[in-house]
Design an enzyme around this catalytic site. Structure first.
Site, PDB file in Angstrom:
ATOM      1  N   THR A 175       2.949   0.069   2.764  1.00  0.00           N
ATOM      2  CA  THR A 175       2.758   0.243   1.323  1.00  0.00           C
ATOM      3  C   THR A 175       3.509   1.465   0.786  1.00  0.00           C
ATOM      4  OG1 THR A 175       1.071   0.907  -0.292  1.00  0.00           O
ATOM      5  CG2 THR A 175       0.576   1.381   1.991  1.00  0.00           C
ATOM      6  N   ASP A 176       3.850   1.412  -0.497  1.00  0.00           N
ATOM      7  CA  ASP A 176       4.482   2.580  -1.145  1.00  0.00           C
ATOM      8  C   ASP A 176       3.519   3.769  -1.198  1.00  0.00           C
ATOM      9  OD1 ASP A 176       2.711   1.662  -3.145  1.00  0.00           O
ATOM     10  OD2 ASP A 176       4.256   1.475  -4.699  1.00  0.00           O
ATOM     11  N   GLU A 177       2.218   3.503  -0.991  1.00  0.00           N
ATOM     12  CA  GLU A 177       1.229   4.585  -1.112  1.00  0.00           C
ATOM     13  C   GLU A 177       1.378   5.636  -0.020  1.00  0.00           C
ATOM     14  OE1 GLU A 177      -2.663   3.394  -2.346  1.00  0.00           O
ATOM     15  OE2 GLU A 177      -1.911   1.563  -3.277  1.00  0.00           O
TER      16      GLU A 177
ATOM     17  N   TYR B 240      -7.118   5.419   2.784  1.00  0.00           N
ATOM     18  CA  TYR B 240      -6.351   4.170   2.925  1.00  0.00           C
ATOM     19  C   TYR B 240      -4.896   4.485   3.255  1.00  0.00           C
ATOM     20  CZ  TYR B 240      -3.392   0.262   1.452  1.00  0.00           C
ATOM     21  OH  TYR B 240      -2.416  -0.702   1.396  1.00  0.00           O
TER      22      TYR B 240
ATOM     23  N   LYS C 159      -2.715   3.878   6.701  1.00  0.00           N
ATOM     24  CA  LYS C 159      -1.486   3.070   6.709  1.00  0.00           C
ATOM     25  C   LYS C 159      -0.320   3.909   7.255  1.00  0.00           C
ATOM     26  CE  LYS C 159      -0.821  -0.567   5.464  1.00  0.00           C
ATOM     27  NZ  LYS C 159      -0.940  -1.868   6.197  1.00  0.00           N
TER      28      LYS C 159
END
Ligand code: NAD
Ligand code: TYD
Length: 332
Positions: free
Chosen positions: A123-125, A147, A151
């Site tokens: 994810t970009d997060e 989260y 990741k």
């Protein structure tokens, strides 16, 4: 190609399996999914009878099961994860178990069985909040919630297996997806279904946080391109190029559902709420991928999908979801 897809009963996974079976007549898919609250066999009801599709109920952290299923596979595409930031603030344990230890279990199986490709969906997060400019694949990770930290842990472990054991890892980092079959805890399906039910839309903070929206079908096509043409050890950003403030998105949803702005209910902000994500996608464009779906039209068709599939989402908004919703929004 024999592809093991993990987390295929979830939102992106079910769309990805549908894409692979449609696009590649010679491929077969084994879907390994634990069926957590987010996993739903109904997401794949239309492919259930395809002889090229097999479902296995199980956990990616179960080493023996993973090895049994993965033997003879040409690739594993890992979409199994705990995925909701708000839940990671309340119950982070499952995030560490699946998004870190689960990835480790898959990597060990890929290494031992010498599976030719492991595509890990991220994810970009993991880049953290980006005030200006756009994140490139070479930027350091800077996650700011459990989260995105779990990741990032999975990503770093996967890259370490490439560097130390030459495990053929590729990683995709996409922006926020939307489209059919998204569990109604995420903002777009939550706001569409709340609006359709004439219940409040809980907007966090000042509503000015920015997300880059990507139609799920475009992401599935990008994952497929990276699966077949990506280079080992590389990361590929996948963005929609649609950076929108939450308040503007909320206005769009209310216009498309024909509901009044009085449904918007400002609520206390998410702790540590990342302000903005933004991806530089030059690298995957060089592989020949670009998003095909325009944002406004895709959002409109997504609203129509939820309007026509009350049978799909209404049962999901009772039971476990109700308890989660009360806990998440009740005190705000
Ligand atoms: P989702 O929450 O809709 O589905 C997750 C699926 O994984 C469910 O079917 C669940 O049952 C399964 N699962 C969870 N733990 C498991 C385990 N231990 N073993 C086997 N199966 C398990 O998630 P999604 O939105 O489809 O996201 C898929 C992937 O894409 C995730 O890795 C997520 O981090 C990533 N991602 C999602 C978005 C997004 O906007 N949805 C954006 C970027 C990246
Ligand atoms: P979400 O769909 O949870 O995705 P993520 O946090 O992974 O980006 O949230 C998208 C944006 O919408 C984020 O800025 C938080 C905001 N949001 C709300 O304002 N209200 C809500 O009820 C939810 C779930 C999210």
């Amino acid at each position: 190609m024999k592809v093991v897809v993990t987390g295929g009963a979830g939102f992106i996974g079910s769309n990805f399996i549908r894409h692979v079976l449609r696009a590649h007549a010679d491929d077969s898919v084994v879907n390994l999914d634990k069926l957590t609250y987010a996993g739903n066999p109904a997401n794949l009801a239309d492919v259930g009878h395809d002889p090229r599709y097999t479902f296995v109920h199980g956990d990616i952290a179960d080493a023996k099961l993973v090895r049994d299923i993965a033997a003879g596979a040409d690739a594993i595409v890992n979409l199994a994860a705990e995925t909701h930031v708000d839940r990671s603030l309340m119950e982070p344990d499952a995030f560490l178990r699946t998004d870190v230890f689960g990835v480790f279990t898959l990597l060990e199986a890929v290494r031992e069985l010498r599976i030719p490709r492991f595509l890990h969906v991220s994810t970009d997060e993991v880049y953290g909040s980006v005030a200006t400019g756009s994140s490139r694949e070479t930027d350091p990770v800077a996650p700011r919630n459990p989260y995105s930290a779990s990741k990032a842990g999975g990503d770093l472990l996967a890259l370490s297996y490439f560097h130390t054991h030459r495990v053929p890892v590729v990683i995709t980092r996409s922006s926020n997806n939307f489209g059919p079959y998204q569990y109604p805890e995420k903002v777009i399906p939550l706001f569409i279904t709340n609006a359709l039910e004439d219940t409040p839309l809980p907007l966090y903070g000042d509503g000015r946080n920015v997300r880059d929206w990507l139609y799920v079908v475009d992401n599935c096509e990008a994952i497929d391109v990276v699966l077949r043409r990506g280079a080992d050890g590389e990361i590929y950003n996948i963005g929609g190029g649609n950076e929108v403030e939450n308040i503007a998105l909320t206005h769009d949803i209310l216009r498309l559902t024909g509901k009044p702005r009085t449904l918007i209910t400002p609520v206390k902000d998410r702790p540590g709420h990342d302000r903005r994500y933004s991806l530089d996608c030059a690298k995957i464009r060089d592989l020949g991928w670009a998003p095909r779906h325009e944002f406004a039209a895709s959002l409109a068709s997504t609203v129509e999908w939820y309007r026509s599939r009350v049978d799909w989402w209404r049962p999901l908004k009772s039971g476990e979801f109700r308890a989660y919703y009360e806990r998440q929004y009740g005190a705000r």
